[in-house]
Scaffold this active site. Structure first.
Site, PDB file in Angstrom:
ATOM      1  N   ASP A  10       0.861  -1.181   0.000  1.00  0.00           N
ATOM      2  CA  ASP A  10       0.000   0.000   0.000  1.00  0.00           C
ATOM      3  C   ASP A  10       0.899   1.233   0.000  1.00  0.00           C
ATOM      4  OD1 ASP A  10      -1.681   2.088   0.574  1.00  0.00           O
ATOM      5  OD2 ASP A  10      -2.751   1.037   2.207  1.00  0.00           O
ATOM      6  N   HIS A  11       0.912   1.961  -1.086  1.00  0.00           N
ATOM      7  CA  HIS A  11       1.865   3.063  -1.212  1.00  0.00           C
ATOM      8  C   HIS A  11       1.484   4.270  -0.363  1.00  0.00           C
ATOM      9  CE1 HIS A  11       5.026   5.534  -2.790  1.00  0.00           C
ATOM     10  NE2 HIS A  11       5.417   4.619  -3.658  1.00  0.00           N
ATOM     11  N   ARG A  12       0.352   4.238   0.268  1.00  0.00           N
ATOM     12  CA  ARG A  12       0.019   5.343   1.156  1.00  0.00           C
ATOM     13  C   ARG A  12       0.946   5.344   2.364  1.00  0.00           C
ATOM     14  NH1 ARG A  12      -6.211   4.189   2.070  1.00  0.00           N
ATOM     15  NH2 ARG A  12      -5.261   2.143   2.237  1.00  0.00           N
TER      16      ARG A  12
END
Lengths: 538, 561
Positions: A510-512
């Site tokens: 999850d690149h968040r």
């Protein structure tokens, strides 16, 4: 006045109905519905005049079918919109046709059960001209549940039968007319005639129809199911049995619906679309626009576009609905689309791991346990990869490292969780894993045992898959996809070639919360741990 | 014809105590279902697969009937030969062995006949599936029980496989049971060539001729297809094809609303099809007691995805082809005018069954069938064209049309074996129960209310009717299946049970208490003291018997005086 009528009659009915229980299988709860009998008869006091005004549009479809078509030049009451009862009560100008003198009473179709919307006249116990006394059975009505004798509350003469035997009338519709004296028979008959001529089908009393319905509801070409045959309309429309039932239930004019089914037939979905219902049969409230005009066909295709947007099934295909587990997978997969993910791959040399595996295999250690342990140890050094993003605004760092491992079980997929995988030793982990797999096969996993994962491991290496990427399960930060380990020619910095076992691991994150560098660093650590596999046994 | 008569006198078998009522009029009495089952067959004759055999039989006709008359074989190959190894033949064979008869059974197709291979047995497998599907799909029902099930589904191939496996299992059970008992199974189509003489063999092979002291015809029936209907086995089908469940159409028309049609409507609607019934009579389910059929209609038809056309014949049915659906022409049963045209995905012809008696060689012994049925007396003895009994020849089951039910055939077979082994026996057909395995089930024994009323008027007695509801039964309520009715028609003067009709959960299993009572002549005043376990569904019948009011002697005497 109605209450009076009811209370006088109720005990008697109750007694009667009780005696029916053994005889006609009469459902107990319908006893309650005897209150509907209050409406059963009304006299011609001004108040009940309004009943009549209401009643006229409630007459059965069947009447329409025998009077074949409705000419628009008939008398006034036909055009009277059915207005909510309370609205009528407050209005007080009686219509011209209703200025008949009192003592002529109508017999209404009673509601014999809570689900009854219409009733079929099984037989008239009395015939026209018979003298009736209070409490006598007049007519036998068949509801959706049972046959019931319906009795009169008044003395009088059965002047006219409006709805004949075998015909159907909606609840609340006049089915016969009662005159008090012989002098009034002619008058009552005239009234009955006007009733049968001037009726239109409409919603049952409690359902208000939009007052804007200035034109009468279109005549329905589908007669009551009780009619011996189902005659088709002037133009040939083909509708399936369930579509016809739905059309009737939702008061959809079947002639105005354009069929989208095979051979252009009208399917239940078409009716639902035309009635403004979602396929799940939920009422969309105000969207229930009464299809009053033949212009409706223009609307119907648009409305039915939704069901037809799916490609038609290939002939001969079979549709197998999801099992519970498959539905859960499907739901999670769709949910995953809301997470921005990226993937990073890394080749890992596994010679040391393979050597270790050969050594510990006899002790019951599986490759899954080894990989889970390695991942857990790497995660311990990179807590961000073990974190998750719950609300899109913050990191949630998990205190435990729980490795979920994807397992295919027949017809489904489940992820038993190795809790605290970094803390348990390899042997305990292997033992734990064995237990979990057995439980998963027996479908006995507790929720805690499959939904507490903080990181997921998916291994398809045993099938010879060299690399793949996995979909990130909702609620987790990263998932690792492990391919097969196979001998690969490698050149080292000095230009020497050697053959080493390499496997490709691919992490989806999850690149968040997890950025490229985080993942790269994690993978580097993981790779080092695997390459120095002995550390796994510590 | 004289020769036949003299022959029958000449060979009086000492073990049978024949009561010669040969002149008594043959009045085939069909009650309820039976009339319905082939009511339509009056209109047209079927063109069944026997045709090719019939030519063979006919060619032998003259030589056989002249050559063999009056010269019965001195010793016989078998004591009993049964032509047809269906449920009727099997029942007869087993009982014959028990009675010590040397028995052979001739079968041209597979052992088990219609019931096992193309009828009751595989259909029960499909109905078992449909019952469960129905339960799992009924959200309301599940919720009431506190169960949560999401998305019940089925695999057509799996369902079809279950039906097929069941049929082969029962078939091998039947075969093994006969082999184990020493019944010879002779393969080929059997043809009667003369008194006590049968030939059998496969088409194209030489025939074998065997003799037997007694012969039972048990050739059964085939689906009846009215003319004008083109059966292609794919989109226009009979029960034979439907049981293979090769596809589940979106919309299927079922011609005939008798028990075959009803059971299939149960299967198809549970599997997601919509159904249109086409019934020639004015009422759906014409064979059942009117009250039962009315209730059944409320439960089995109205709430389901079913509509119907009554009072119409399907005069022409064209299978789906050239991109067109199945087209059904409906004609008014009374006016004979074209009424409507239906376009559906498939049509199932369930208009009853026609006897399978062509090519049996009946002409060799001067027997003329009546609409295909072999005429018999109440002891299943075959009657020839002159109204005389044909000695040593019996016909049981669908082929005689008395009662087209598998267990009735078996009972008739046992009755015949009793007779040929020296004990006179007449089967009381009014004690034979019948059942329709819908969900819930329908079952019946004896007379319907209208039949009982007619009989009462004719014979001058009173009848009474008692009813109980499943709603008052604990077990039914525990199952959340309170919908149902049991009805008893009886004589209040002597307590005789005339008929019992049940609609409700496991009705087919419940009927036997009543059918046994009728068979044994048990009166209500006696059976009402029998004890039933609590809580069971059988208490529905207990209630029923207890609610019947049989007049005591005192009242009766008072009435008479």
């Amino acid at each position: 006045m109605q209450t009076q009528l009811g209370s006088a009659v109720f005990p008697r009915l109750l007694r009667r109905s009780l005696s029916y229980i053994p005889s006609i299988l009469y459902s107990l709860h319908s006893l309650l519905n005897l209150f509907h009998f209050f409406r059963f008869l009304s006299n011609s006091s001004p108040q009940s005049q309004k009943h009549k005004e209401m009643a006229s549009p409630f007459l059965s479809n069947t009447i329409i079918s025998f009077s074949s078509s409705l000419s628009s030049s008939s008398s006034l009451p036909r055009l009277a919109p059915s207005i909510p009862f309370s609205a009528i009560r407050s209005k007080s100008t009686p219509r011209r046709i209703l200025t008949v003198r009192s003592k002529i009473r109508e017999i209404f179709m009673p509601a014999l059960s809570s689900t009854m919307t219409e009733g079929k006249i099984v037989s008239w116990v009395k015939s026209e001209g018979d003298v009736l006394s209070k409490g006598e059975s007049v007519v036998v009505v068949e509801s959706d549940k049972a046959d019931m004798d319906v009795e009169t509350f008044y003395d009088g003469i059965l002047a006219a039968i409006v709805v004949g035997e075998g015909e159907t009338a909606l609840v609340g519709a006049a089915i016969g007319v009662l005159a008090e004296t012989e002098d009034e028979i002619a008058e009552a008959k005239a009234k009955a005639a006007s009733k049968s001529g001037a009726s239109t089908p409409s919603a049952p009393p409690p359902a208000p129809t939009p007052a804007a319905a200035s034109t009468p509801a279109p005549p329905k070409s589908t007669p009551a199911p009780a009619a011996p045959t189902v005659a088709e309309g002037p133009t040939k429309t083909v509708a399936t049995p369930y579509a016809k039932k739905l059309a009737k239930q939702h008061k959809v004019d079947i002639e105005s619906v354009v069929g989208t089914g095979p051979y252009g037939r009208i399917t239940p979905e078409d009716i639902e679309a035309a009635a403004g219902l979602s396929p799940s049969k939920k009422n969309v409230g105000l969207a229930v626009v009464v299809e009053t005009k033949p212009a409706a066909p223009a609307k119907a295709p648009a409305a039915s576009a939704a069901p037809s947007s799916l490609p038609p099934p290939v002939p001969g295909s079979t549709v197998v609905p999801f099992t519970t587990m498959q539905s859960a997978v499907s739901k999670n997969m769709v949910e995953s689309l809301s997470v921005p993910t990226f993937r990073v791959g890394y080749p890992v040399t596994t010679d040391a791991l393979d050597a270790l595996y050969e050594k510990v295999k006899p002790k019951g250690v599986t490759m899954t346990a080894l990989l889970a342990k390695a991942a857990a140890m790497a995660l311990a050094q990179h807590p961000v990869v073990n974190s998750s993003c719950k609300d899109g605004k913050s990191f949630t760092y998990n205190s435990n490292i729980n490795i979920a491992v994807a397992v295919a079980i027949n017809g489904g997929l489940i992820t038993p969780v190795l809790q605290d995988a970094d803390k348990l030793d390899l042997y305990l982990l292997s033992q734990k894993w064995k237990e979990l797999v057995e439980k998963a096969r027996a479908k006995q996993l507790q929720p805690q045992e499959y939904n507490s994962g903080t990181f997921t491991l998916s291994n398809l290496g045993m099938f010879g898959v060299d690399r793949f990427d996995a979909i990130l399960p909702p609620g987790q930060g990263a998932i690792m996809a492990v391919g097969a380990s196979k001998p690969t020619v490698v050149a080292d910095a000095d230009g020497f070639f050697s053959v080493k076992n390499k496997m490709l691991v691919n992490v989806t994150a999850d690149h968040r919360i997890i950025y490229g560098a985080d993942l790269a660093a994690f993978l580097q650590t993981f790779s080092k741990i695997v390459e120095n596999a002995e550390s796994l046994t510590l | 014809m004289h020769s036949t008569l003299s022959f029958s006198r000449a060979t009086t078998v000492p073990t049978t105590n024949y009561a010669f009522h040969s002149q008594s009029p043959i009045n085939l009495r069909f009650c309820g279902l039976r009339r319905e089952a082939f009511g339509i067959s009056i209109l047209t004759r079927s063109s069944s697969g026997r045709v090719r055999l019939s030519t063979r039989g006919r060619s032998k006709r003259i030589s056989a009937s002249t050559g063999n008359n009056g010269t019965p074989p001195k010793s016989f190959d078998y004591d009993l030969i049964i032509i047809g190894a269906g449920v009727g033949g099997h029942g007869a064979a087993l009982h014959a062995v028990e009675k010590g008869l040397k028995t052979a059974i001739i079968e041209g197709d597979v052992v088990g006949g219609t019931c096992v291979n193309r009828g009751c047995v595989p259909s029960k497998a499909l109905l078992a599936v449909s019952g469960r599907m129905r339960e799992l799909q009924s959200e309301h029902h599940m919720k009431a029980l506190g169960l949560q099930v999401s998305a019940a589904g089925y695999d057509r191939q799996g369902v079809a496989g279950h039906a097929n496996n069941l049929a082969s299992k029962i078939r091998s059970n039947l075969t093994n049971s006969m082999k184990a008992l020493g019944v010879d199974i002779l393969t080929g189509f059997g043809t009667i060539v003369g008194p006590q003489k049968v030939k059998y063999g496969k088409v194209g092979f030489t025939d074998n001729v065997v003799t037997a002291k007694d012969i039972i015809i048990a050739t059964g029936s085939v689906p009846f297809v009215p003319k004008g209907i083109e059966v292609d086995g794919k989109t226009v089908i009979t029960s034979d094809h439907a049981l293979k469940l090769e596809f589940v159409p979106d919309w299927i028309a079922i011609v005939g609303s008798g028990y075959i049609g009803l059971e299939f409507s149960d299967v198809y609607t549970a599997l997601g099809s919509e159904v249109t019934f086409i019934e020639a009579l004015d009422q759906l389910m014409p064979g059942f007691d009117p009250e039962i059929s009315k209730l059944a209609q409320r439960v089995l038809i109205n709430p389901r995805k079913i509509d119907y056309h009554t009072g119409v014949f399907a005069t022409k049915i064209t299978p789906a082809r050239d991109g067109k659906p199945v087209i059904i022409e409906l004609t008014d049963a009374k006016t004979k005018e074209h009424k409507d045209t239906l376009e559906v995905d498939a049509a199932l012809i369930a208009t009853g069954r026609a006897p399978f008696t062509n090519g049996l060689g009946l002409e060799n012994i001067n027997v003329v069938t009546q609409r295909g049925f072999v005429p018999v007396d109440e002891r299943m003895r075959v009657i020839d064209a002159n109204g005389n009994l044909v000695p040593h020849l019996y016909c049981i089951g669908d082929a005689n049309g008395k009662m087209m039910l598998a267990h009735a055939a078996s009972a008739q077979g046992i009755s015949v074996v009793e007779q040929v082994t020296g004990r006179d026996h007449v089967l009381n057909h009014l004690s034979v129960p019948a059942a329709c395995f819908t969900h819930p089930e329908i079952s019946m024994v004896g007379l319907t209310e209208p039949q009982a009323r007619e009989k009462a008027v004719k014979e001058g007695f009173e009848i009474s009717v008692a009813k109980t509801s499943f709603k008052a039964n604990t077990k039914a309520l525990a199952e959340n299946e309170g919908e149902g009715l049991a009805k008893l028609i009886y004589r209040p003067d002597n307590g005789e049970i005339l008929g019992v009709h049940i609609f409700g959960l496991h009705a087919a299993d419940l009927i036997h208490e009543a059918s046994n009572a009728i068979a044994l002549g048990t009166r209500i005043q006696d059976i009402k003291f029998a004890v039933h376990a609590h809580p069971t569904l059988s208490e529905v019948l207990d209630e029923l018997f207890k609610s019947a009011k049989v007049l005591d002697m005192k009242t009766l005497r008072k009435m008479k005086s």
